[in-house]
Design an enzyme around this catalytic site. Structure first.
Site, PDB file in Angstrom:
ATOM      1  N   LYS A 121       5.662 -49.422  16.623  1.00 15.50           N
ATOM      2  CA  LYS A 121       6.633 -47.890  16.660  1.00 15.50           C
ATOM      3  C   LYS A 121       6.386 -47.012  15.887  1.00 15.50           C
ATOM      4  O   LYS A 121       6.084 -45.567  16.329  1.00 15.50           O
ATOM      5  CB  LYS A 121       7.975 -49.008  16.690  1.00 15.50           C
ATOM      6  CG  LYS A 121       8.224 -49.401  17.421  1.00 15.50           C
ATOM      7  CD  LYS A 121       9.789 -50.165  17.195  1.00 15.50           C
ATOM      8  CE  LYS A 121      10.234 -51.142  16.138  1.00 15.50           C
ATOM      9  NZ  LYS A 121      10.020 -52.087  16.196  1.00 15.50           N
ATOM     10  N   THR A 122       6.818 -47.388  14.672  1.00 14.94           N
ATOM     11  CA  THR A 122       6.941 -46.047  13.239  1.00 14.94           C
ATOM     12  C   THR A 122       5.407 -45.192  13.957  1.00 14.94           C
ATOM     13  O   THR A 122       5.522 -43.844  14.128  1.00 14.94           O
ATOM     14  CB  THR A 122       7.217 -46.261  12.266  1.00 14.94           C
ATOM     15  OG1 THR A 122       8.388 -47.488  12.062  1.00 14.94           O
ATOM     16  CG2 THR A 122       7.359 -45.086  11.172  1.00 14.94           C
ATOM     17  N   ASP A 142      13.580 -42.824  15.710  1.00 20.49           N
ATOM     18  CA  ASP A 142      13.432 -44.273  14.718  1.00 20.49           C
ATOM     19  C   ASP A 142      14.665 -44.392  14.408  1.00 20.49           C
ATOM     20  O   ASP A 142      15.391 -44.446  14.169  1.00 20.49           O
ATOM     21  CB  ASP A 142      12.216 -44.120  13.511  1.00 20.49           C
ATOM     22  CG  ASP A 142      11.777 -44.905  13.412  1.00 20.49           C
ATOM     23  OD1 ASP A 142      11.959 -45.808  14.142  1.00 20.49           O
ATOM     24  OD2 ASP A 142      10.484 -45.223  12.488  1.00 20.49           O
ATOM     25  N   GLU A 143      14.285 -46.044  14.655  1.00 18.45           N
ATOM     26  CA  GLU A 143      15.597 -47.139  14.290  1.00 18.45           C
ATOM     27  C   GLU A 143      16.820 -46.959  15.765  1.00 18.45           C
ATOM     28  O   GLU A 143      17.532 -47.689  15.257  1.00 18.45           O
ATOM     29  CB  GLU A 143      15.887 -47.483  13.376  1.00 18.45           C
ATOM     30  CG  GLU A 143      14.385 -47.582  12.256  1.00 18.45           C
ATOM     31  CD  GLU A 143      14.038 -48.962  11.545  1.00 18.45           C
ATOM     32  OE1 GLU A 143      14.787 -49.696  12.471  1.00 18.45           O
ATOM     33  OE2 GLU A 143      13.277 -48.933  10.858  1.00 18.45           O
ATOM     34  N   GLN A 161      16.490 -55.983  15.939  1.00 20.74           N
ATOM     35  CA  GLN A 161      16.427 -55.988  14.621  1.00 20.74           C
ATOM     36  C   GLN A 161      18.171 -54.801  14.394  1.00 20.74           C
ATOM     37  O   GLN A 161      17.807 -53.677  13.316  1.00 20.74           O
ATOM     38  CB  GLN A 161      15.475 -55.017  14.051  1.00 20.74           C
ATOM     39  CG  GLN A 161      14.503 -56.132  13.996  1.00 20.74           C
ATOM     40  CD  GLN A 161      13.165 -55.267  13.619  1.00 20.74           C
ATOM     41  OE1 GLN A 161      13.132 -54.272  11.785  1.00 20.74           O
ATOM     42  NE2 GLN A 161      11.966 -54.976  14.501  1.00 20.74           N
ATOM     43  N   ARG A 172       9.616 -58.487   7.125  1.00 18.37           N
ATOM     44  CA  ARG A 172       8.988 -57.863   6.758  1.00 18.37           C
ATOM     45  C   ARG A 172       7.321 -58.299   5.598  1.00 18.37           C
ATOM     46  O   ARG A 172       6.949 -57.390   5.390  1.00 18.37           O
ATOM     47  CB  ARG A 172       9.942 -57.476   5.206  1.00 18.37           C
ATOM     48  CG  ARG A 172      10.831 -56.708   5.618  1.00 18.37           C
ATOM     49  CD  ARG A 172      11.566 -55.956   6.723  1.00 18.37           C
ATOM     50  NE  ARG A 172      11.306 -55.931   8.056  1.00 18.37           N
ATOM     51  CZ  ARG A 172      11.054 -55.785   8.351  1.00 18.37           C
ATOM     52  NH1 ARG A 172      10.244 -54.548   8.337  1.00 18.37           N
ATOM     53  NH2 ARG A 172      11.104 -55.784  10.160  1.00 18.37           N
TER      54      ARG A 172
END
Ligand code: ATP
Ligand code: MG
Length: 684
Positions: free
Chosen positions: A34-35, A214-215, A245, A591
Site C-alpha cells: 500500500k505504502t 496512508d494508514e 490494522q 512486521r
C-alpha cells in the site's frame, strides 16, 4: 521513464498508481505494498506533468513522510520537481495551515504548540481534584468531536462531566490568552477556519488537487471532516488502509472512516491488493489465522509471494530473566552471522515489559534503542532550553517566560510571577514587554527592589542573546551558556551528569540542524521538534524495542514479540477490546519478514509483585500451539456446539448454515428452538 518504475509493481498496484481523478480506496492487508503504491503514485503524477505543489500526501509519522519523499524522488527526473510536493503528518499540515491563516480566528500566527505535559500542568492549575489524565483525555475527545465547552455542558449528564466542561472552558480561555495551541488544535483550528471562511476553503482545496492518505484506518472523525473540506472542489482523494490494522480505537480513531469510504465519496474506485511481499508464507499463514477470529472485519484475501520460510519460534520461559537471556543469545547469534542490528526488533504490548530487556541488553553490551518511553523533548532540562529559545523567537510567550524566569534559580518566586501575570493581563502586554517598558521605579512598586533588578537584568540578557542569535545561529549556543549558566547549574545536582549529557546532545543536535539547513531559523527548528513522534527517533545501528502501536507500517527481517500471556497480550482490563487486541496481534506478526519469535513466561514481576500467568490465547488462535481443548476457529459453527446468548442463555446448535460471513443457526435453548445469527452468540 514512467514505465520503468511502474514495472516493479503488480497489475493492481499499477492500476492504483495510474489512477488520476476521482476518489480511490486501496484496501489491502499488511505488507501488500500500500505504502509503496502511493509512493509510486506520487512519482507517477509528477512524471506526467502534474504540478508537484498541488499534491498533498498525509502520513502517520514524519519518518514515513521522509522515507516516502526520498523514494518517490528517486523514481523521477529531479528537474521535474521545482517546488516539492507536501508530504507530512496531519499535524504538520495543520501547523503550516495555521501559520498562514490563523488571523481568520483573530489570532496571531506566533502561537506556541504545547505538549501533553504542558497541557496537564495547565489543567492541574485549573483543577486540583480530578485526575489530569481524565481531564486531558475528555477534552481531547471533545475537540476531536468538534464540541465546544457550551455544547458539552448542555449534554453532560453527570456532575463530573459538567465540571470537566467548565475546566474545558477555562483551559480554552487560557490557551487563547497565551496564544497556545495543543495537538488537537492543530487539526481542529484549520477545520474551524475553513468552516468559517468557505472561500478560503475552496482556495486551499483548489491548491491541493491531489490528496493521498496512508494508514487511513487510524484516522478519526475530525481528520475525515478535514479531508472532506480539503477535497471539496475536486474529490481527488486517494486513501490506503487495512481495517485489520486499526489499532487506535482507544484514541478516537474510527474504523468507520474506511468501512464507509465508498458512501462518503461517491463513485469511488476500489482496488484490492491481495499479495503480501513482506513475510514468509509461514508467518503470513499464522497472522491470517489469528485475524480470522475477529468478526468485525471486511474479510480479505492475502496470499504470500515469498517462500515457506522457517517455522515461527516459540519461547516458553520460567520468568522474564530467562526470556531476556534467550533473546539476548539469539540476537547475539544473528549479529555474529552478519545481520544488521537495525533489521531486528522486539515488540511488546505493554511498555513496562521493556525494563528487563533493557537490563539484559546493557549487561550483554548489545546496542539497542527504546522507541517511545520518556520522550527526549519531554525531559525537564530540554523543555527549559526550548522555553529559552521560544522566548528568543517570541517574547510574547508568557508561558515559556514563566517556565524559565527562575531557572536556574534567581530568587523569583510564585508570588512575583503572579503579580507580573496579573499586571500583564491588566496592561494587555506580555510579561517580557511589561518588564522591559516599566521604569525601574514602577517595577519596584510592583515586585520589590531586589526582584526588580533581577528581572531587568534577565530581560537585558535575553535581548543580548537575541543579538548574538541574529549574527550566528551556531554561536548563540555558547553565548547562551555564558550568559545564563544553565548547564553549569547542574554541576552538583544528584542526576546532573545525565542532565548535562542531555543538554550536550540537544546542543549538538541544534548545531547539526543549522549546519544542514543554513537557510532555516530557530523558529523552524522549534516547530519541527514539537511535532516529533515516537518513530521519528529510531536510531540506525541498534536493535529496536518498541510498543506494537509504534511499529505500525514498519518491517524487520527478524522480529521478536514478548509477553504473549493472558492479561498482557491480549491486554485485559480498562477499556481494552479483544478485537482491537487481536488486530494488534496481526500488526505485530506482520512486521516480520524472515523470522518471527514469540515468547511467553510463567510469571512476571509487575507492579510490585510477581504474577503467575498463562499463555496467550493468540498462540492457539494463530495455530501455533494446540491447546488442551480442540482449537476451532471462532467463526466456524457446527452442530453440537454449545453457545450462549445474552438473553436466552446457554444452548446447543442443532443446525448451522453458512450465509455470507455469518452462520444461520438453529439453537436449542433448554427445549425451545430459535433461529439466530451467529454474531449474536458466543461459543463456549
Ligand atoms: P503495512 O500494511 O504494514 O503498512 P504496506 O501494505 O504499506 O504494509 P509496503 O510497506 O508498501 O506494504 O510493502 C511491504 C514490502 O513489500 C516492502 O518491502 C515493499 O518494498 C515490498 N513490495 C511491495 N510491492 C511489491 C512488489 N510489487 N514487488 C516486490 N516487492 C514489493
Ligand atoms: Mg504501509
Amino acid at each position: 521513464m514512467s514505465e520503468n518504475f511502474l514495472a516493479t509493481l503488480n497489475e493492481s498496484q499499477q492500476k492504483a498508481s495510474q489512477h488520476i481523478d476521482g476518489p480511490l480506496l486501496i484496501l489491502a492487508g499488511a505488507g501488500s505494498g500500500k505504502t509503496k503504491t502511493i509512493t509510486t503514485r506520487l512519482a507517477y503524477l509528477i512524471s506526467i506533468g502534474i504540478d508537484p505543489s498541488s499534491i498533498l500526501t498525509l502520513t502517520f509519522t514524519n519518518k514515513s513522510a521522509k522515507e516516502m519523499r526520498e523514494r518517490a524522488f528517486s523514481l523521477i527526473d529531479p528537474n521535474l520537481i521545482n517546488t516539492p510536493p507536501l508530504l507530512c503528518t496531519f499535524h504538520k499540515f495543520g501547523l503550516l495551515f495555521l501559520k498562514l491563516h490563523m488571523q481568520v480566528l483573530d489570532r496571531k500566527n506566533n502561537f506556541i504548540i504545547i505538549d501533553t505535559d504542558d497541557k496537564k500542568r495547565i489543567l492541574r492549575s485549573i483543577d486540583k481534584e480530578i485526575t489530569t489524565a481524565l481531564m486531558a483525555n475528555e477534552i481531547s475527545k471533545y475537540k476531536n468531536s468538534i464540541l465546544t465547552p457550551a455544547e458539552v455542558k448542555e449534554t453532560a449528564q453527570l456532575k463530573l462531566y459538567t465540571q470537566i466542561a467548565d475546566i474545558y472552558e477555562k483551559y480554552e480561555a487560557y490557551l487563547l490568552k497565551n496564544n497556545l495551541v495543543d495537538f488537537d488544535d492543530l487539526l481542529l483550528l484549520p477545520y474551524k477556519i475553513m468552516e468559517k471562511n468557505k472561500e478560503l476553503a475552496k482556495e486551499v482545496s483548489a491548491k491541493y488537487q491531489y490528496i493521498m492518505v496512508d494508514e487511513y484506518q487510524d484516522t478519526n472523525e475530525l481528520q475525515y471532516k478535514l479531508l472532506r473540506v480539503l477535497c471539496c472542489t475536486h474529490n481527488n482523494l486517494c486513501v490506503v488502509g487495512d481495517d485489520d490494522q486499526s489499532i487506535y480505537g482507544w484514541r478516537g480513531a474510527t474504523i468507520k472512516n474506511i468501512l464507509n469510504f465508498t458512501e462518503h465519496f461517491k463513485d469511488t474506485v476500489v482496488i484490492k491488493l491481495e499479495e503480501n511481499y513482506r513475510s514468509t508464507d509461514t508467518i503470513l499463514n499464522h497472522a491470517n489465522q489469528l485475524i480470522e477470529h475477529n468478526r468485525n472485519r471486511l474479510g480479505k484475501n492475502l496470499r504470500g509471494t515469498r517462500h515457506k520460510g522457517d517455522s515461527v519460534k516459540l519461547y516458553e520461559s520460567h520468568d522474564e530473566n530467562e526470556e531476556t537471556r534467550k533473546l539476548v543469545d539469539d540476537i547475539k547469534k544473528l549479529l555474529l552471522a552478519g545481520e544488521c542490528a537495525s533489521d531486528i526488533a522486539i515488540l511488546f504490548r505493554v511498555n513496562a515489559l521493556s525494563r528487563s530487556l533493557e537490563e539484559g541488553f546493557n549487561k550483554a553490551g548489545l546496542p539497542y534503542k527504546l522507541v517511545g518511553g520518556m520522550k527526549f523533548y519531554e525531559r525537564a532540562e530540554i523543555k527549559d532550553l526550548i522555553a529559552y529559545f521560544r522566548i528568543l523567537t517570541n517574547p510574547t510567550d508568557n508561558f515559556s517566560f514563566k517556565r524559565i524566569v527562575n531557572k536556574p534559580k534567581r530568587g523569583i518566586g510564585k508570588t512575583t510571577i503572579d503579580k507580573l501575570d496579573a499586571r500583564s493581563i491588566q496592561d494587555k502586554k506580555p510579561i517580557f514587554k511589561l518588564i522591559d517598558e516599566l521604569s525601574p521605579e514602577e517595577l519596584i512598586v510592583l515586585v520589590g527592589k531586589k526582584n526588580s533588578r533581577t528581572l531587568k537584568v534577565f530581560i537585558a540578557s535575553v535581548l543580548d542573546l537575541k543579538d548574538v542569535l541574529e549574527k550566528s545561529k551556531i554561536g548563540f549556543l555558547d553565548a547562551f551558556e555564558e550568559i545564563f549558566d544553565y548547564r553549569s547549574s547542574y554541576d552538583n545536582a544528584p542526576d546532573g551528569i545525565d542532565r548535562q549529557a542531555n543538554i550536550d546532545e540537544f546542543s549538538g543536535f541544534i548545531r547539526d540542524y543549522f549546519m544542514q539547513n543554513p537557510h532555516l531559523n530557530l523558529e523552524d527548528f522549534l516547530n519541527e521538534i514539537s511535532l516529533e513522534s515516537e518513530q521519528d527517533k529510531l536510531f540506525n545501528e541498534a536493535v529496536s524495542m518498541m510498543s506494537i502501536h509504534a511499529s505500525k507500517g514498519l518491517e524487520y527481517k527478524h522480529l521478536f514479540v514478548i509477553g504473549l500471556e493472558e492479561g498482557f497480550f491480549p491486554l485485559i482490563g480498562d477499556g481494552s477490546n479483544l478485537e482491537e487486541e487481536r488486530r494488534l496481534g496481526y500488526v505485530a506478526f506482520t512486521r516480520a519478514m524472515d523470522t518471527l519469535t514469540l515468547s511467553f513466561v510463567h510469571s512476571r514481576f509487575y507492579k510490585g509483585k510477581r504474577a503467575m500467568l498463562t499463555k496467550s490465547r493468540f498462540l492457539s488462535e494463530s495455530g501455533l500451539i494446540k491447546g488442551s481443548l480442540k482449537i476451532e476457529r471462532r467463526s466456524d459453527f457446527i452442530k453440537g456446539d454449545i453457545v450462549t446468548h445474552k438473553i436466552f442463555g446457554m444452548g446447543r446448535v442443532e443446525k448451522s448454515n453458512k450465509v455470507g460471513k455469518e452462520y444461520k443457526l438453529t439453537i436449542n435453548f433448554g427445549g425451545s428452538k430459535r433461529d439466530i445469527l451467529s454474531s449474536f452468540v458466543e461459543k463456549k
